[in-house]
Design a protein around this motif. Structure first.
Motif, mmCIF file in Angstrom:
data_model
loop_
_atom_site.group_PDB
_atom_site.id
_atom_site.type_symbol
_atom_site.label_atom_id
_atom_site.label_comp_id
_atom_site.label_asym_id
_atom_site.label_seq_id
_atom_site.Cartn_x
_atom_site.Cartn_y
_atom_site.Cartn_z
ATOM 1 N N GLN A 1 0.830 -1.208 0.000
ATOM 2 C CA GLN A 1 0.000 0.000 0.000
ATOM 3 C C GLN A 1 0.866 1.260 0.000
ATOM 4 O OE1 GLN A 1 -2.980 0.181 3.076
ATOM 5 N NE2 GLN A 1 -3.507 2.296 2.600
ATOM 6 N N ALA A 2 1.900 1.250 0.810
ATOM 7 C CA ALA A 2 2.777 2.428 0.884
ATOM 8 C C ALA A 2 3.483 2.679 -0.444
ATOM 9 C CB ALA A 2 3.802 2.248 1.999
ATOM 10 N N VAL A 3 3.887 1.611 -1.127
ATOM 11 C CA VAL A 3 4.547 1.766 -2.426
ATOM 12 C C VAL A 3 3.556 2.305 -3.455
ATOM 13 C CG1 VAL A 3 5.629 0.501 -4.332
ATOM 14 C CG2 VAL A 3 6.321 0.035 -1.971
ATOM 15 N N VAL A 4 2.343 1.767 -3.469
ATOM 16 C CA VAL A 4 1.317 2.252 -4.405
ATOM 17 C C VAL A 4 1.040 3.732 -4.144
ATOM 18 C CG1 VAL A 4 -1.110 2.060 -5.067
ATOM 19 C CG2 VAL A 4 0.271 -0.008 -4.763
ATOM 20 N N GLU A 5 0.885 4.083 -2.871
ATOM 21 C CA GLU A 5 0.552 5.468 -2.514
ATOM 22 C C GLU A 5 1.692 6.445 -2.806
ATOM 23 O OE1 GLU A 5 -0.699 5.264 1.526
ATOM 24 O OE2 GLU A 5 -2.669 4.428 1.019
ATOM 25 N N ALA A 6 2.914 5.923 -2.916
ATOM 26 C CA ALA A 6 4.057 6.808 -3.183
ATOM 27 C C ALA A 6 4.016 7.373 -4.604
ATOM 28 C CB ALA A 6 5.364 6.056 -2.947
ATOM 29 N N GLY A 7 3.220 6.750 -5.483
ATOM 30 C CA GLY A 7 2.999 7.332 -6.808
ATOM 31 C C GLY A 7 4.139 7.166 -7.797
ATOM 32 N N PHE A 8 4.835 6.051 -7.729
ATOM 33 C CA PHE A 8 5.911 5.806 -8.699
ATOM 34 C C PHE A 8 5.322 5.522 -10.077
ATOM 35 C CE2 PHE A 8 7.797 4.343 -4.602
ATOM 36 C CZ PHE A 8 8.799 5.293 -4.521
ATOM 37 N N GLN A 9 6.193 5.540 -11.101
ATOM 38 C CA GLN A 9 5.768 5.335 -12.489
ATOM 39 C C GLN A 9 5.279 3.898 -12.693
ATOM 40 O OE1 GLN A 9 5.679 7.433 -15.397
ATOM 41 N NE2 GLN A 9 4.577 5.595 -16.095
ATOM 42 N N TYR A 10 3.990 3.754 -13.046
ATOM 43 C CA TYR A 10 3.407 2.431 -13.342
ATOM 44 C C TYR A 10 4.106 1.835 -14.566
ATOM 45 C CZ TYR A 10 -0.169 -0.822 -15.133
ATOM 46 O OH TYR A 10 -0.839 -1.902 -15.616
ATOM 47 N N LYS A 11 4.277 0.502 -14.546
ATOM 48 C CA LYS A 11 4.992 -0.148 -15.653
ATOM 49 C C LYS A 11 4.390 -1.526 -15.906
ATOM 50 C CE LYS A 11 9.229 -1.687 -14.944
ATOM 51 N NZ LYS A 11 10.677 -1.672 -14.690
ATOM 52 N N ASN A 12 4.085 -1.834 -17.170
ATOM 53 C CA ASN A 12 3.546 -3.158 -17.487
ATOM 54 C C ASN A 12 4.401 -3.915 -18.499
ATOM 55 O OD1 ASN A 12 3.020 -1.893 -19.852
ATOM 56 N ND2 ASN A 12 0.788 -1.912 -19.661
ATOM 57 N N GLY A 13 5.609 -3.432 -18.769
ATOM 58 C CA GLY A 13 6.437 -4.144 -19.724
ATOM 59 C C GLY A 13 7.791 -3.486 -19.916
ATOM 60 N N ALA A 14 8.498 -3.973 -20.924
ATOM 61 C CA ALA A 14 9.825 -3.429 -21.231
ATOM 62 C C ALA A 14 10.021 -3.450 -22.742
ATOM 63 C CB ALA A 14 10.911 -4.263 -20.550
ATOM 64 N N TYR A 15 10.859 -2.542 -23.217
ATOM 65 C CA TYR A 15 11.121 -2.420 -24.653
ATOM 66 C C TYR A 15 12.624 -2.267 -24.860
ATOM 67 C CZ TYR A 15 10.315 -0.863 -29.481
ATOM 68 O OH TYR A 15 10.300 -0.759 -30.842
ATOM 69 N N PHE A 16 13.186 -3.203 -25.610
ATOM 70 C CA PHE A 16 14.635 -3.190 -25.812
ATOM 71 C C PHE A 16 14.948 -2.824 -27.255
ATOM 72 C CE2 PHE A 16 13.847 -6.102 -22.313
ATOM 73 C CZ PHE A 16 14.819 -5.749 -21.395
ATOM 74 N N VAL A 17 15.991 -2.000 -27.421
ATOM 75 C CA VAL A 17 16.431 -1.601 -28.756
ATOM 76 C C VAL A 17 17.933 -1.841 -28.863
ATOM 77 C CG1 VAL A 17 16.664 0.299 -30.398
ATOM 78 C CG2 VAL A 17 14.641 0.168 -28.912
#
Ligand SMILES: Cc1cc2nc3c(=O)[nH]c(=O)nc-3n(C[C@H](O)[C@H](O)[C@H](O)COP(=O)(O)OP(=O)(O)OC[C@H]3O[C@@H](n4cnc5c(N)ncnc54)[C@H](O)[C@@H]3O)c2cc1C
Length: 175
Positions: A71-87
């Motif tokens: 809960q504390a991590v969610v409330e801290a408002g960090f950048q949501y991420k659902n994947g990764a992209y490699f180049v």
């Protein structure tokens, strides 16, 4: 046991002493507190402090949840991420963490470690872990009852006076 009575009187006793208040120290401290252990975390720096390693993977979320930190991590408002992209040159590959065939988290966060690590150790402290910043572990005497030699910022580092941690059921954490 160690030494004489006057010496023993100057010792501190804990179930588990953890060296370092980074993510592994904080999560371990919280989990041990949830298991009923008395925990002391010794950290040589003061938080928030810079650290590298901002890209979390979804499995991290499961451990944060187990440690009562989600809960504390969610409330801290960090950048949501659902994947990764490699180049690499003219090649690229995209991965969606939610595209999987097993149970568990499919999303996580990209974090600023100074803030993230501070959230975690504060969560551990709220769950009853004692955290001492500005305390550097200089040595450890391995034994059935390990003893740490600790120096604070005032230079108080005589383990016989300040910072021995021992006892028959004492754990010793190093990560
Ligand atoms: C270039 C680089 C990129 C990375 N990128 C990623 C990434 O994208 N994603 C990812 O998940 N991970 C990444 N990592 C790995 C990640 O940084 C580590 O896995 C993570 O920091 C480990 O956490 P920790 O709690 O074990 O240790 P740390 O975060 O290093 O914490 C250890 C703590 O112990 C304290 N300490 C050390 N010695 C003593 C002592 N003697 N007495 C008292 N305190 C002490 C230190 O001050 C520190 O605060 C990266 C690492 C590097 C080097």
């Amino acid at each position: 046991m160690h030494a004489n009575l006057s010496d023993i009187a100057q010792h501190e006793h804990v179930d588990v002493a953890i060296i370092g208040a980074g993510p592994s120290g904080a999560v371990a401290a919280a989990m041990l507190r949830r298991a009923g252990r008395n925990v002391l975390v010794l950290e040589r720096q003061h938080f928030p402090r810079f650290s590298i390693g901002e890209s979390l993977l979804p499995q991290s979320m499961a451990y944060l949840e187990q440690a009562g930190m989600l809960q504390a991590v969610v409330e801290a408002g960090f950048q949501y991420k659902n994947g990764a992209y490699f180049v690499h040159g003219d090649k690229n590959a995209a991965f969606d963490f939610r595209d999987k065939h097993s149970a568990g988290w499919g999303t996580t966060y990209q974090v600023e470690r100074a803030a993230f690590d501070n959230v975690l150790i504060q969560c551990a402290a709220q769950q009853g872990a004692e955290v001492r910043f500005g305390h550097t572990v200089r040595a450890m005497q391995p034994d059935d009852a390990p003893v740490l030699e600790v120096e604070d910022e005032a230079g108080n580092g005589d383990p016989r006076k300040e910072a021995r941690r021992d006892g028959h059921h004492r754990g010793f954490g190093r990560h």
